[in-house]
Design a protein around this motif. Structure first.
Motif, PDB file in Angstrom:
ATOM      1  N   GLN A  39      49.646  38.397  31.300  1.00 14.41           N
ATOM      2  CA  GLN A  39      49.609  39.678  32.004  1.00 14.41           C
ATOM      3  C   GLN A  39      49.983  40.818  31.059  1.00 14.41           C
ATOM      4  O   GLN A  39      51.032  40.776  30.424  1.00 14.41           O
ATOM      5  CB  GLN A  39      50.590  39.665  33.194  1.00 14.41           C
ATOM      6  N   LEU A 135      42.312  36.075  36.110  1.00 16.37           N
ATOM      7  CA  LEU A 135      41.255  37.047  35.871  1.00 16.37           C
ATOM      8  C   LEU A 135      40.460  37.313  37.143  1.00 16.37           C
ATOM      9  O   LEU A 135      40.090  38.452  37.436  1.00 16.37           O
ATOM     10  CB  LEU A 135      40.322  36.557  34.759  1.00 16.37           C
ATOM     11  N   GLN A 138      42.541  39.477  39.397  1.00 10.57           N
ATOM     12  CA  GLN A 138      42.692  40.834  38.879  1.00 10.57           C
ATOM     13  C   GLN A 138      41.507  41.721  39.251  1.00 10.57           C
ATOM     14  O   GLN A 138      41.650  42.905  39.485  1.00 10.57           O
ATOM     15  CB  GLN A 138      42.831  40.795  37.360  1.00 10.57           C
ATOM     16  N   ARG A 139      40.321  41.122  39.318  1.00 14.23           N
ATOM     17  CA  ARG A 139      39.138  41.896  39.699  1.00 14.23           C
ATOM     18  C   ARG A 139      38.360  41.130  40.773  1.00 14.23           C
ATOM     19  O   ARG A 139      37.285  40.604  40.521  1.00 14.23           O
ATOM     20  CB  ARG A 139      38.254  42.161  38.481  1.00 14.23           C
ATOM     21  N   THR A 147      31.703  40.706  35.498  1.00 15.17           N
ATOM     22  CA  THR A 147      32.479  39.570  35.015  1.00 15.17           C
ATOM     23  C   THR A 147      32.051  39.180  33.623  1.00 15.17           C
ATOM     24  O   THR A 147      32.856  38.894  32.744  1.00 15.17           O
ATOM     25  CB  THR A 147      32.321  38.374  35.974  1.00 15.17           C
ATOM     26  N   GLY A 268      41.365  40.559  30.664  1.00 18.99           N
ATOM     27  CA  GLY A 268      41.161  41.429  31.804  1.00 18.99           C
ATOM     28  C   GLY A 268      40.958  42.865  31.365  1.00 18.99           C
ATOM     29  O   GLY A 268      41.035  43.188  30.176  1.00 18.99           O
ATOM     30  N   GLU A 269      40.709  43.736  32.337  1.00 14.58           N
ATOM     31  CA  GLU A 269      40.467  45.143  32.027  1.00 14.58           C
ATOM     32  C   GLU A 269      41.695  45.770  31.373  1.00 14.58           C
ATOM     33  O   GLU A 269      42.816  45.638  31.848  1.00 14.58           O
ATOM     34  CB  GLU A 269      40.120  45.908  33.313  1.00 14.58           C
TER      35      GLU A 269
END
Length: 328
Positions: A39, A135, A138-139, A147, A268-269
């Motif tokens: 994270q 992941l 998270q989205r 993706t 992740g973003e």
């Protein structure tokens, strides 16, 4: 028993059985550790229990064992190499049944170095599978195209051909392995080998001498010098393994964070990618502060303590010797 030589086949069997039992018991906590360490920006999980609860809620109970098949397959040679190599090195470095502290540390160093051959690809595959759920959480509304664009290696995650945004297709160990070998060769499976070595060698240098001394407590005083050769009872090996494992695990947690970040292919973003150990250390320190190097420390202690407690307990039961005795 004092003059009995180390039986390498028996040690390999003991290490393999110990690893299988230990990993089965503690794998969900290891999954939480990986997700917490990765994270950076979006905080999907607030802690270990929150991570496990959300994982079970969104992925089911067996979601906590995502990546376990890789570990259970490779943990046998990994633990067998580690424990057997330490025993062999200790025997070679001993003189008249006595091993000085420097010999214990050197034996641990050798064991940690040997295991990296198996540990690196095992950890590489396990981390990708463990982190996939984070992941996805998270989205949750990401489309298949988003993706695919989210990470540096989009082909390592199976494409979600059907429109089910909350349930993207899960990557598989076979798919990841094939793709890495195809695009990056054998070196792809050994990404982060330096960081793995940097973590495992100090861990073994701390763990094995500490375990050996804790495991010997009280035995010499019982019947004098001859009692040194008496095998410790199960409970003592278990407690010694737990204690030494937790101390060594917390001590090398910063190195484990670096290794985990380097081996994670999908990001992740807004999450950083790293060019190496020095770059990773610098970016974590500047963007997240020193406390980031202790992410997952409690989880890691909770994983390693029972893992090595169970491993050493099973190992000292002499399962391998019993199996070989039946085969003779």
């Amino acid at each position: 028993m004092g003059d009995k030589k180390v039986s390498l086949p028996a040690k390999l069997i003991n290490g393999g059985v110990a690893g299988l039992v230990g990993v089965t018991c503690v794998f969900p906590i290891d999954l939480a550790k990986t997700r917490l360490q990765n994270q950076q920006g979006v905080q999907v999980y607030k802690g270990m229990f929150d991570c496990l609860a959300k994982t079970i809620r969104s992925e089911g109970y067996f979601g906590c064992y995502r990546g376990a098949a890789v570990n259970l397959t490779l943990v046998t040679p990994e633990k067998a190499i580690k424990l057997a190599a330490n025993d062999v090195f200790r025997q070679k470095l001993s003189k008249d049944g006595h091993l000085p502290l420097w010999g214990e540390i050197l034996a641990g160093c050798g064991a940690g170095t040997c295991q990296v051959v198996v540990t690196t690809p095992m950890e590489m595959l396990k981390i990708q599978l463990q982190d996939a759920g984070r992941l996805a959480a998270q989205r949750p509304m990401a489309t298949p195209s988003q993706t695919a664009a989210a990470g540096p290696a989009p082909s390592l995650v199976a494409s979600a051909s059907q429109a089910r945004p909350a349930r993207p297709q899960r990557p598989s160990a076979t798919g990841i392995t094939v793709e890495l070998l195809k695009t990056r060769g054998l070196a792809g499976l050994y990404r982060g080998a330096g960081a793995t070595l940097m973590r495992d060698v100090p861990f073994s240098m701390i763990y094995f001498p500490l375990f050996a001394n804790l495991n010997a407590l009280g035995r010499e005083a019982a019947e004098g010098h001859a009692a040194v050769q008496v095998r410790a009872p199960f409970w003592q090996s278990f407690v010694a393994g737990c204690s030494a494992g937790s101390i060594a695990a917390v001590a090398v947690t910063p190195l484990d964070v670096i290794k985990t970040r380097l081996q994670t292919l999908q990001k992740g973003e807004g999450e950083d990618t790293y060019r190496g150990i020095v770059d990773c250390t610098r970016r974590i320190l500047s963007r997240e502060g020193p406390s980031a190097f202790l992410k997952g420390a409690a989880c890691r202690a909770l994983v390693i303590a029972p893992l090595f407690g169970i491993a050493q307990g099973v190992y000292f039961l002499g399962v391998g010797e019993a199996v070989l005795g039946l085969l003779e």
